[in-house]
Design a protein around this motif. Structure first.
Motif, PDB file in Angstrom:
ATOM      1  N   THR A 270       0.841  -1.204   0.000  1.00  0.00           N
ATOM      2  CA  THR A 270       0.000   0.000   0.000  1.00  0.00           C
ATOM      3  C   THR A 270       0.873   1.250   0.000  1.00  0.00           C
ATOM      4  O   THR A 270       0.615   2.202  -0.745  1.00  0.00           O
ATOM      5  CB  THR A 270      -0.940   0.001   1.225  1.00  0.00           C
ATOM      6  OG1 THR A 270      -1.750  -1.171   1.173  1.00  0.00           O
ATOM      7  CG2 THR A 270      -1.817   1.237   1.243  1.00  0.00           C
ATOM      8  N   ILE A 271       1.899   1.255   0.808  1.00  0.00           N
ATOM      9  CA  ILE A 271       2.812   2.407   0.876  1.00  0.00           C
ATOM     10  C   ILE A 271       3.499   2.615  -0.470  1.00  0.00           C
ATOM     11  O   ILE A 271       3.599   3.731  -0.973  1.00  0.00           O
ATOM     12  CB  ILE A 271       3.850   2.219   2.009  1.00  0.00           C
ATOM     13  CG1 ILE A 271       3.135   2.313   3.360  1.00  0.00           C
ATOM     14  CG2 ILE A 271       4.964   3.238   1.903  1.00  0.00           C
ATOM     15  CD1 ILE A 271       3.967   1.881   4.535  1.00  0.00           C
ATOM     16  N   MET A 272       3.953   1.500  -1.084  1.00  0.00           N
ATOM     17  CA  MET A 272       4.625   1.608  -2.377  1.00  0.00           C
ATOM     18  C   MET A 272       3.677   2.138  -3.442  1.00  0.00           C
ATOM     19  O   MET A 272       4.080   2.953  -4.272  1.00  0.00           O
ATOM     20  CB  MET A 272       5.185   0.236  -2.776  1.00  0.00           C
ATOM     21  CG  MET A 272       6.364  -0.192  -1.922  1.00  0.00           C
ATOM     22  SD  MET A 272       6.902  -1.891  -2.201  1.00  0.00           S
ATOM     23  CE  MET A 272       7.250  -1.895  -3.931  1.00  0.00           C
ATOM     24  N   GLU A 273       2.417   1.707  -3.433  1.00  0.00           N
ATOM     25  CA  GLU A 273       1.445   2.193  -4.413  1.00  0.00           C
ATOM     26  C   GLU A 273       1.189   3.678  -4.231  1.00  0.00           C
ATOM     27  O   GLU A 273       1.042   4.415  -5.207  1.00  0.00           O
ATOM     28  CB  GLU A 273       0.134   1.421  -4.271  1.00  0.00           C
ATOM     29  CG  GLU A 273       0.206   0.016  -4.807  1.00  0.00           C
ATOM     30  CD  GLU A 273      -1.073  -0.760  -4.552  1.00  0.00           C
ATOM     31  OE1 GLU A 273      -2.080  -0.162  -4.111  1.00  0.00           O
ATOM     32  OE2 GLU A 273      -1.080  -1.977  -4.793  1.00  0.00           O
ATOM     33  N   ASN A 274       1.147   4.129  -2.982  1.00  0.00           N
ATOM     34  CA  ASN A 274       0.884   5.538  -2.705  1.00  0.00           C
ATOM     35  C   ASN A 274       2.064   6.430  -3.106  1.00  0.00           C
ATOM     36  O   ASN A 274       1.872   7.616  -3.357  1.00  0.00           O
ATOM     37  CB  ASN A 274       0.555   5.753  -1.234  1.00  0.00           C
ATOM     38  CG  ASN A 274      -0.809   5.191  -0.881  1.00  0.00           C
ATOM     39  OD1 ASN A 274      -1.686   5.085  -1.732  1.00  0.00           O
ATOM     40  ND2 ASN A 274      -0.996   4.838   0.365  1.00  0.00           N
TER      41      ASN A 274
END
Length: 77
Positions: free
Chosen positions: A71-75
């Motif tokens: 999720t962090i990488m996608e954001n």
């Protein structure tokens, strides 16, 4: 007397509590969250047996950690 128990497993932030509340309202049954259940359980003789469930943190799960990382990488994109 008939008892109805419905449990909803979910991830934090998924809206599961709202779904549970709407379902309980529709069925005319009470809806209890984890904190309410913990307060009830604390007053029982069996609390020590189930205490680890109430103290469980979502961050201790490998799948949760992987999900948070993705999720962090996608954001960041």
């Amino acid at each position: 007397m008939r008892h109805i128990i419905i449990t909803i497993g979910r991830q934090s932030g998924s809206g599961g509590r709202k779904i549970g509340e709407r379902l309980a309202e529709k069925l005319g049954i009470p809806c209890y969250g984890k904190s309410e259940l913990q307060k009830i359980a604390e007053g029982t003789d069996d609390y020590e047996e189930v205490q680890s469930f109430y103290e469980e943190e979502p961050g201790t799960s490998l799948l949760y950690a992987i999900d948070r990382s993705l999720t962090i990488m996608e954001n960041l994109r």
